[in-house]
Scaffold this motif. Structure first.
Motif, PDB file in Angstrom:
ATOM      1  N   GLY A   1       0.804  -1.214   0.000  1.00  0.00           N
ATOM      2  CA  GLY A   1       0.000   0.000   0.000  1.00  0.00           C
ATOM      3  C   GLY A   1       0.832   1.257   0.000  1.00  0.00           C
ATOM      4  N   SER A   2       2.097   1.148  -0.456  1.00  0.00           N
ATOM      5  CA  SER A   2       2.976   2.319  -0.371  1.00  0.00           C
ATOM      6  C   SER A   2       3.976   2.430  -1.523  1.00  0.00           C
ATOM      7  N   THR A   3       3.956   1.485  -2.463  1.00  0.00           N
ATOM      8  CA  THR A   3       4.927   1.417  -3.568  1.00  0.00           C
ATOM      9  C   THR A   3       6.359   1.382  -3.044  1.00  0.00           C
TER      10      THR A   3
ATOM     11  N   ASP B   1       4.786  15.762  -1.373  1.00  0.00           N
ATOM     12  CA  ASP B   1       5.840  15.812  -0.351  1.00  0.00           C
ATOM     13  C   ASP B   1       6.705  14.578  -0.534  1.00  0.00           C
ATOM     14  N   GLN B   2       7.917  14.780  -1.003  1.00  0.00           N
ATOM     15  CA  GLN B   2       8.776  13.651  -1.366  1.00  0.00           C
ATOM     16  C   GLN B   2       9.322  12.871  -0.167  1.00  0.00           C
ATOM     17  N   THR B   3       8.917  13.260   1.055  1.00  0.00           N
ATOM     18  CA  THR B   3       9.265  12.460   2.235  1.00  0.00           C
ATOM     19  C   THR B   3       8.127  11.486   2.581  1.00  0.00           C
ATOM     20  N   LYS B   4       7.014  11.567   1.827  1.00  0.00           N
ATOM     21  CA  LYS B   4       5.833  10.739   2.098  1.00  0.00           C
ATOM     22  C   LYS B   4       5.675   9.661   1.025  1.00  0.00           C
ATOM     23  N   VAL B   5       4.939   8.609   1.378  1.00  0.00           N
ATOM     24  CA  VAL B   5       4.650   7.552   0.395  1.00  0.00           C
ATOM     25  C   VAL B   5       3.597   8.052  -0.593  1.00  0.00           C
ATOM     26  N   PRO B   6       3.565   7.470  -1.796  1.00  0.00           N
ATOM     27  CA  PRO B   6       2.534   7.838  -2.759  1.00  0.00           C
ATOM     28  C   PRO B   6       1.274   6.994  -2.622  1.00  0.00           C
ATOM     29  N   GLY B   7       1.293   6.035  -1.676  1.00  0.00           N
ATOM     30  CA  GLY B   7       0.234   5.033  -1.627  1.00  0.00           C
ATOM     31  C   GLY B   7       0.566   3.905  -2.587  1.00  0.00           C
ATOM     32  N   GLY B   8      -0.281   2.864  -2.567  1.00  0.00           N
ATOM     33  CA  GLY B   8       0.010   1.733  -3.438  1.00  0.00           C
ATOM     34  C   GLY B   8      -1.228   0.879  -3.644  1.00  0.00           C
ATOM     35  N   SER B   9      -1.148  -0.115  -4.496  1.00  0.00           N
ATOM     36  CA  SER B   9       0.082  -0.484  -5.174  1.00  0.00           C
ATOM     37  C   SER B   9       0.357   0.327  -6.436  1.00  0.00           C
TER      38      SER B   9
ATOM     39  N   ASP C   1       4.819   8.776   6.294  1.00  0.00           N
ATOM     40  CA  ASP C   1       6.248   8.908   5.975  1.00  0.00           C
ATOM     41  C   ASP C   1       6.783   7.666   5.275  1.00  0.00           C
ATOM     42  N   LEU C   2       7.694   7.870   4.343  1.00  0.00           N
ATOM     43  CA  LEU C   2       8.410   6.752   3.733  1.00  0.00           C
ATOM     44  C   LEU C   2       9.082   5.922   4.821  1.00  0.00           C
ATOM     45  N   ASP C   3       9.042   4.602   4.667  1.00  0.00           N
ATOM     46  CA  ASP C   3       9.682   3.645   5.591  1.00  0.00           C
ATOM     47  C   ASP C   3       9.015   3.547   6.960  1.00  0.00           C
ATOM     48  N   SER C   4       7.926   4.308   7.197  1.00  0.00           N
ATOM     49  CA  SER C   4       7.351   4.308   8.546  1.00  0.00           C
ATOM     50  C   SER C   4       6.519   3.062   8.840  1.00  0.00           C
ATOM     51  N   LEU C   5       5.907   2.463   7.811  1.00  0.00           N
ATOM     52  CA  LEU C   5       5.083   1.272   8.040  1.00  0.00           C
ATOM     53  C   LEU C   5       5.628   0.032   7.344  1.00  0.00           C
ATOM     54  N   SER C   6       6.739   0.176   6.635  1.00  0.00           N
ATOM     55  CA  SER C   6       7.228  -0.945   5.824  1.00  0.00           C
ATOM     56  C   SER C   6       7.655  -2.144   6.668  1.00  0.00           C
TER      57      SER C   6
ATOM     58  N   ASP D   1       5.985  -2.986   9.457  1.00  0.00           N
ATOM     59  CA  ASP D   1       4.813  -3.354  10.253  1.00  0.00           C
ATOM     60  C   ASP D   1       3.683  -3.731   9.306  1.00  0.00           C
ATOM     61  N   PRO D   2       3.697  -4.986   8.803  1.00  0.00           N
ATOM     62  CA  PRO D   2       2.707  -5.358   7.794  1.00  0.00           C
ATOM     63  C   PRO D   2       1.263  -5.191   8.238  1.00  0.00           C
ATOM     64  N   VAL D   3       0.966  -5.432   9.507  1.00  0.00           N
ATOM     65  CA  VAL D   3      -0.419  -5.319   9.977  1.00  0.00           C
ATOM     66  C   VAL D   3      -0.899  -3.870   9.883  1.00  0.00           C
ATOM     67  N   ALA D   4      -0.062  -2.929  10.289  1.00  0.00           N
ATOM     68  CA  ALA D   4      -0.424  -1.508  10.196  1.00  0.00           C
ATOM     69  C   ALA D   4      -0.629  -1.109   8.739  1.00  0.00           C
ATOM     70  N   MET D   5       0.226  -1.636   7.849  1.00  0.00           N
ATOM     71  CA  MET D   5       0.086  -1.353   6.420  1.00  0.00           C
ATOM     72  C   MET D   5      -1.241  -1.916   5.905  1.00  0.00           C
ATOM     73  N   TYR D   6      -1.593  -3.132   6.336  1.00  0.00           N
ATOM     74  CA  TYR D   6      -2.838  -3.757   5.880  1.00  0.00           C
ATOM     75  C   TYR D   6      -4.056  -2.955   6.349  1.00  0.00           C
ATOM     76  N   LEU D   7      -4.001  -2.432   7.563  1.00  0.00           N
ATOM     77  CA  LEU D   7      -5.133  -1.691   8.120  1.00  0.00           C
ATOM     78  C   LEU D   7      -5.371  -0.366   7.392  1.00  0.00           C
ATOM     79  N   ALA D   8      -4.358   0.126   6.656  1.00  0.00           N
ATOM     80  CA  ALA D   8      -4.515   1.361   5.885  1.00  0.00           C
ATOM     81  C   ALA D   8      -5.534   1.183   4.756  1.00  0.00           C
ATOM     82  N   ASP D   9      -5.844  -0.072   4.412  1.00  0.00           N
ATOM     83  CA  ASP D   9      -6.820  -0.363   3.347  1.00  0.00           C
ATOM     84  C   ASP D   9      -8.227  -0.620   3.889  1.00  0.00           C
TER      85      ASP D   9
END
Length: 488
Positions: free
Chosen positions: A129-131, A144-152, A408-413, A415-423
C-alpha cells in the motif's frame, strides 16, 4: 506554447486544429516525465522509441475529430501486459520479461490511437500500500517527497499528480487505485468487477483485481474508462453489459439523490481531521440538493481479515507459474530441478510477496481450509449483503478513501499489519465487486484528502455525476503540488 495543465479536451482541440502534432505532444510529455522523474520516481520503463513511432503513425493517419483520445499519451502500470515493452510487475522475478501480446485494456487504448508512453512503478506484484516493495525503486508522493505515494499503483498516481502525464492506468485489488489517488490529490476509479477485461493483467487476486483509470479531472476519468471498458471473450469474468458513455450524466444536477454515510467509515481508526473533511464534503453535497443520511455497514470491520485470507490464497495459486522454468528470473546456483524452484522463488520474490504466498498457502492447506478460506468466503457474503441492504434505499455511499493522509516513507514498511489496516475503507468495495472512486476533497497539513464514492454494480455514470458536481463547485482539484507548478 506550454501544454501543462491542459485537459484532454483542450489537447484534442489543439491536435484537431493542427496547432500541435502528436509527435510534438509526445515529445513534450517525455520532457515532462524526465524533468520530474528524479523527484518522484513514477516510472520503471520510459518507452520513448515506441511512443514516438506510434505518435508518427497517428500523425500520418490524422486525428479523428470524434475521438477525443486520439494522440493522447498514456502511462500504464507495470503489471499490465504491453507487447514488446518490459512488463515486470516491479519484481526481480520478471526483471527481463517482454510480453508478446497486449492486455485488452492496452489494445483498446491503441485502437483509439492513444500513445503508451511508459510503464509505472508499483508494489511488487501489486502487493503493498505504499509502492515501497518494488524491486526497482521507491516512488515518492507528488506533494511531499518524504511521504509515500500510496500503493500499489503509486507510480500511476504520481505520474498524473506531478504532471508527467495527463492519464494513466492502474489496477485495484483492495484499494490500489483509490488510495494512491487520495494520497496524491487526483481522481482514481475502480470500476465494477468485470467492467474492464483482466486479460493481460498479471493476476494477484483473480476475484478482486480490476483495471481502472487515473486522471486530473472527473470527466477525463470517464473518458478513459470509455476507452478501456467493454466485454472481452478472452476474460471469462468479463461483464456482458455495454455502456455507451460513462460521462453521460456529468453536468446533471444531483438534487434528490440519496447518499449514505456509514458510521463505520467515520468512526474508530479514522483521523479526526479526515473525518472533518468528509463531513464537510457531505454538507456540500447536501447544499447541492443531495440527501445524506447515516447508515451502518456492520460487517465492514471484518473486511481486512477476510481480504487478506482470500487475496493471499488467490495469490498463492496465481504465483505458482513463476518458477524459473519458462521465463523471467532463474537462480544461477541451482544444481537440480528442486533447487531451481526453491532458489528461484526465494531469490526472485520480495519479502511481502513471500509473506502473502505463505499466508495463502496456509489458508488453503488441509485442515485449515474450512477455518480460514471457507469462513472468509462466508463473511464476504455478509459484507456483500450489507451493501445490498443500503443500496435498496440509497443511490451511493460516501466516506473517506483512506483513514489518514500519506504517511512517511519507511514508517510502516516493517509493520505489515499496520500497512494492511490502511486499506480498511477500500477493501470492502473489492470484496463486493462494486465501483468506487476517489476524488480530491480537501487537505490536512498540506496533504490531499480523498473522498470515496461507492455505488451499486454498474453505477459508474451516477458516481461520475456526483463526483463531477462536487468537483465543479469546489477548487480542490485545481490545487497542484509544487512539482506541477502549484503553491502547496
Amino acid at each position: 506554447m506550454t501544454l501543462k495543465h491542459k485537459t484532454v479536451g483542450e489537447l484534442h482541440e489543439l491536435l484537431v486544429n493542427k496547432e500541435v502534432s502528436v509527435v510534438e505532444l509526445t515529445k513534450a510529455t517525455l520532457d515532462d516525465i524526465k524533468a520530474r522523474e528524479e523527484a518522484v520516481g513514477s516510472f520503471i520503463t520510459i518507452a520513448e522509441d515506441e511512443a514516438l513511432t506510434q505518435a508518427a503513425k497517428i500523425d500520418e493517419k490524422g486525428i479523428d475529430v470524434d475521438n477525443v483520445m486520439a494522440g493522447i499519451p498514456l502511462a500504464v502500470k507495470d503489471n499490465i501486459s504491453t507487447k514488446g515493452i518490459l512488463t515486470t510487475a516491479a519484481s526481480k522475478m520478471l526483471y527481463n520479461y517482454e510480453p508478446i501480446f497486449d492486455a485488452t485494456s492496452v489494445a483498446n487504448a491503441y485502437e483509439k490511437d492513444m500513445v503508451v508512453i511508459g510503464k509505472t512503478n508499483m508494489d511488487e506484484f501489486a502487493m503493498g500500500g505504499s509502492t515501497e516493495t518494488s524491486y526497482f525503486k521507491k516512488t515518492k508522493n507528488a506533494w511531499d517527497q518524504t511521504k509515500v505515494p500510496g500503493g500499489s499503483s503509486g507510480g500511476s498516481a504520481t505520474a498524473v499528480a506531478s504532471g508527467q502525464v495527463r492519464l494513466s492506468l492502474g489496477s485495484d485489488t483492495g484499494g490500489s487505485i483509490r488510495q494512491p489517488a487520495a494520497f496524491n490529490g487526483v481522481v482514481g476509479m475502480k470500476p465494477t468487477y468485470g467492467t474492464v477485461s483482466r486479460f493481460g493483467l498479471i493476476a494477484f487476486g483473480s476475484s478482486l483485481d480490476q483495471i481502472g483509470p487515473f486522471s486530473q479531472t472527473v470527466k477525463e476519468n470517464a473518458q478513459l474508462l470509455n476507452v478501456i471498458a467493454g466485454h472481452d471473450a478472452k476474460d471469462a469474468t468479463s461483464a456482458q453489459l455495454v455502456v455507451a458513455d460513462y460521462a453521460s450524466k456529468i453536468g446533471q444536477e444531483i438534487k434528490g439523490l440519496k447518499i449514505a454515510l456509514p458510521k463505520e467509515y467515520i468512526g474508530e481508526g479514522i483521523d479526526p481531521q479526515i473525518k472533518d473533511c468528509i463531513l464537510q464534503a457531505a454538507k456540500h453535497l447536501e447544499s447541492l440538493g443531495a440527501v445524506v443520511e447515516e447508515v451502518s455497514l456492520p460487517h465492514s470491520k471484518y473486511g481486512v481479515a477476510v481480504y487478506y485470507i482470500i487475496a493471499s490464497s488467490e495469490a498463492s495459486s496465481n504465483l505458482q507459474r513463476f518458477d524459473g522454468i519458462r521465463y523471467g528470473f532463474r537462480a544461477e546456483d541451482a544444481t537440480n530441478l528442486d533447487e531451481i524452484y526453491i532458489k528461484t522463488r526465494s531469490q526472485g520474490f520480495g519479502e511481502e510477496v513471500k509473506r502473502r504466498i505463505m499466508l495463502g498457502t496456509f489458508s488453503l492447506s488441509s485442515g485449515y481450509y474450512d477455518a480460514y478460506f471457507k469462513k472468509a468466503g462466508q463473511v464476504r457474503t455478509l459484507i456483500i449483503q450489507d451493501f445490498e441492504k443500503v443500496f435498496a434505499d440509497y443511490d451511493l455511499i460516501l466516506g473517506p478513501t483512506a483513514p489518514t493522509v500519506a504517511f512517511d516513507l519507511d514508517s510502516l514498511s516493517h509493520d505489515p499489519v499496520a500497512m494492511y489496516l490502511a486499506d480498511l475503507l477500500t477493501i470492502p468495495v473489492n470484496l463486493a465487486g462494486l465501483p468506487g472512486i476517489s476524488i480530491p476533497a480537501g487537505f490536512v497539513e498540506g496533504l490531499p484528502v480523498g473522498l470515496q464514492l461507492i455505488g451499486p454494480k454498474h453505477s459508474e455514470e451516477t458516481i461520475y455525476q456526483v463526483a463531477a458536481a462536487f468537483e465543479a463547485t469546489t477548487d480542490y482539484h485545481k490545487q497542484q503540488p509544487v512539482i506541477f507548478g502549484g503553491e502547496n
